[in-house]
Design an enzyme around this catalytic site. Structure first.
Site, PDB file in Angstrom:
ATOM      1  N   GLN A 146      45.368  30.032  49.257  1.00  0.00           N
ATOM      2  CA  GLN A 146      44.865  28.858  49.967  1.00  0.00           C
ATOM      3  C   GLN A 146      45.854  28.317  50.983  1.00  0.00           C
ATOM      4  OE1 GLN A 146      41.858  27.839  49.843  1.00  0.00           O
ATOM      5  NE2 GLN A 146      41.072  28.827  47.999  1.00  0.00           N
ATOM      6  N   THR A 185      42.563  54.821  46.784  1.00  0.00           N
ATOM      7  CA  THR A 185      42.401  55.038  48.216  1.00  0.00           C
ATOM      8  C   THR A 185      42.409  53.700  48.950  1.00  0.00           C
ATOM      9  OG1 THR A 185      41.072  57.008  47.799  1.00  0.00           O
ATOM     10  CG2 THR A 185      40.899  56.013  49.989  1.00  0.00           C
ATOM     11  N   GLY A 189      42.812  38.492  46.330  1.00  0.00           N
ATOM     12  CA  GLY A 189      43.840  37.642  45.757  1.00  0.00           C
ATOM     13  C   GLY A 189      43.940  37.761  44.253  1.00  0.00           C
ATOM     14  N   THR A 190      42.802  37.941  43.586  1.00  0.00           N
ATOM     15  CA  THR A 190      42.799  38.052  42.130  1.00  0.00           C
ATOM     16  C   THR A 190      43.643  39.231  41.672  1.00  0.00           C
ATOM     17  OG1 THR A 190      40.646  36.974  41.825  1.00  0.00           O
ATOM     18  CG2 THR A 190      41.335  38.524  40.121  1.00  0.00           C
ATOM     19  N   CYS A 206      36.109  29.515  41.475  1.00  0.00           N
ATOM     20  CA  CYS A 206      36.592  30.570  40.587  1.00  0.00           C
ATOM     21  C   CYS A 206      35.947  30.488  39.213  1.00  0.00           C
ATOM     22  CB  CYS A 206      38.110  30.484  40.456  1.00  0.00           C
ATOM     23  SG  CYS A 206      38.943  30.688  42.043  1.00  0.00           S
ATOM     24  N   HIS A 248      39.404  37.084  52.883  1.00  0.00           N
ATOM     25  CA  HIS A 248      38.151  36.377  53.161  1.00  0.00           C
ATOM     26  C   HIS A 248      38.298  34.863  53.178  1.00  0.00           C
ATOM     27  CE1 HIS A 248      36.774  34.977  49.061  1.00  0.00           C
ATOM     28  NE2 HIS A 248      37.673  35.862  48.690  1.00  0.00           N
ATOM     29  N   ASN A 273      43.695  25.516  44.731  1.00  0.00           N
ATOM     30  CA  ASN A 273      42.404  25.852  45.308  1.00  0.00           C
ATOM     31  C   ASN A 273      41.337  24.792  45.076  1.00  0.00           C
ATOM     32  OD1 ASN A 273      42.949  26.785  42.640  1.00  0.00           O
ATOM     33  ND2 ASN A 273      41.018  27.884  42.621  1.00  0.00           N
TER      34      ASN A 273
END
Length: 381
Positions: free
Chosen positions: A181, A239, A78-79, A325, A203, A153
């Site tokens: 979230q 990749t 997500g970051t 975070c 995740h 979050n």
């Protein structure tokens, strides 16, 4: 520690930190276990086989999100998806972000990134953005992108994303939402939201760590943020991780299949936890009219959130102090400060977050441990 011992440790603990990460789903593990024969960029047989597995995963994720597979860009999480969206959409104009964004979005205002070309939208005392505040954020026609997260979050508060998107489009800007979230926890309808870009992470729903996705609405152009081989339409080089993509797709499928059942459980458990916590002296629940059923944020007068987390930990209950975070950094919550809290109150927060492994027994244990932990932490000040 052996695998069996590790499993027993998780079994005896009550895990309430799903907003940080959820345990890997068996379905995701099974999907990743299939041998991936080669680099999906290769033109030989093994490369083509890997590419087929990768594109199957992309199509599965796109289908579950109700979008086209060519609109899905795989990222490391997500970051990175947040960073690609905001940095890639900001051309020569400005970006507007809310005051409660994930650091991947909020730090674009750093001098070495976008600096003064970023305007921060305030939130009210409940942590909600007023869509009308966007009109005065950047005067003129110099706005490239607006970024407001769908679900916070830390507090679980849901934003009026569709209303904000409408205002952004009126200003001639693209609309990005961090939906990390939201996915798997509230209904996600990208078309109904009216956004152009959305970030996701595997995740948080029981998929593998190390993969996320950026949805880019067809027709939206992003410029590359980093150099590379030009994979994924030039937006994100590198990749592509076939096994992780398969795990992400399997987790999202499992999440979608059980969504209605789990939502009903989470809503029931949330009501029970909130009602119990509201009976504890000095505890207030931070929420709004629309809050995720999986996140409960408490502010505890006269206590430090970190102290409560450590006391609960001694009794086998996993909580978090605010957002993971900023893990390892003991400081007042930026989200709480943006909501108008003072430093002491902003450091008193505790987040309880549920997920697919949460059980009634976990909730029982939480409610047995939490009052004493709060009382002890409050007495320590």
């Amino acid at each position: 520690m052996s695998q069996s011992q590790l499993g027993s440790v998780h079994h005896v603990r009550a895990y309430f930190d799903h907003a940080a990460t959820s345990p890997l789903r068996p379905e995701a593990l099974h999907a990743m276990a299939e041998l991936v024969p080669g680099n999906p960029g290769g033109i030989h047989g093994s490369g083509r086989a890997a590419r087929a597995l990768l594109e199957d995963a992309r199509e599965e994720i796109a289908s579950l999100l109700g979008v086209g597979p060519l609109e899905i860009v795989f990222t490391s999480g997500g970051t990175e998806a947040d960073m690609l969206a905001v940095m890639g959409a900001t051309q020569h104009g400005h970006a507007v972000v809310s005051a409660i964004e994930h650091p991947a979005v909020s730090t674009v205002s750093s001098p070495w990134l976008l600096g003064e070309r970023v305007t921060v939208l305030p939130v009210d005392r409940n942590g909600v953005v007023d869509p009308d505040s966007l009109a005065a954020a950047v005067p003129g026609n110099d706005l490239d992108v607006v970024s407001v997260m769908a679900v916070n979050n830390e507090t679980g508060v849901c934003q009026p994303v569709s209303d904000i998107a409408a205002k952004a489009h009126q200003a001639g800007a693209l609309m990005h939402t961090d939906a990390v979230q939201a996915l798997g926890h509230i209904p996600v309808n990208l078309d109904q939201w009216g956004v152009d870009l959305a970030s996701f992470s595997a995740h948080k729903i029981g998929g593998p760590v190390g993969i996320g996705a950026l949805w880019v609405r067809r027709g939206v152009e992003l410029h590359p943020v980093s150099p590379g081989g030009g994979q994924q339409y030039g937006i994100r080089s590198g990749t592509q991780p076939v096994a992780l993509a398969r795990g992400f797709a399997a987790a999202l499928r499992a999440c979608s299949d059980e969504f209605d059942v789990m939502t009903a459980r989470w809503q029931n458990w949330r009501r029970r936890i909130v009602q119990s916590c509201q009976q504890i002296p000095g505890v207030s629940v931070d929420q709004s009219a629309a809050t995720s059923p999986t996140i409960i944020h408490l502010s505890i007068a006269g206590a430090r959130g970190n102290d409560i987390v450590m006391l609960a930990d001694r009794h086998g209950v996993d909580l978090s102090a605010g957002s993971a975070c900023h893990a390892g950094v003991s400081r007042p919550s930026p989200t709480m400060l943006a909501m108008g809290r003072d430093d002491e109150t902003a450091a008193s927060g505790v987040r309880i977050s549920m997920g697919y492994t949460t059980t009634e027994a976990d909730v029982d244990r939480l409610l047995a441990v939490l009052p004493a932990a709060i009382s002890q932490a409050s007495g320590a000040r």
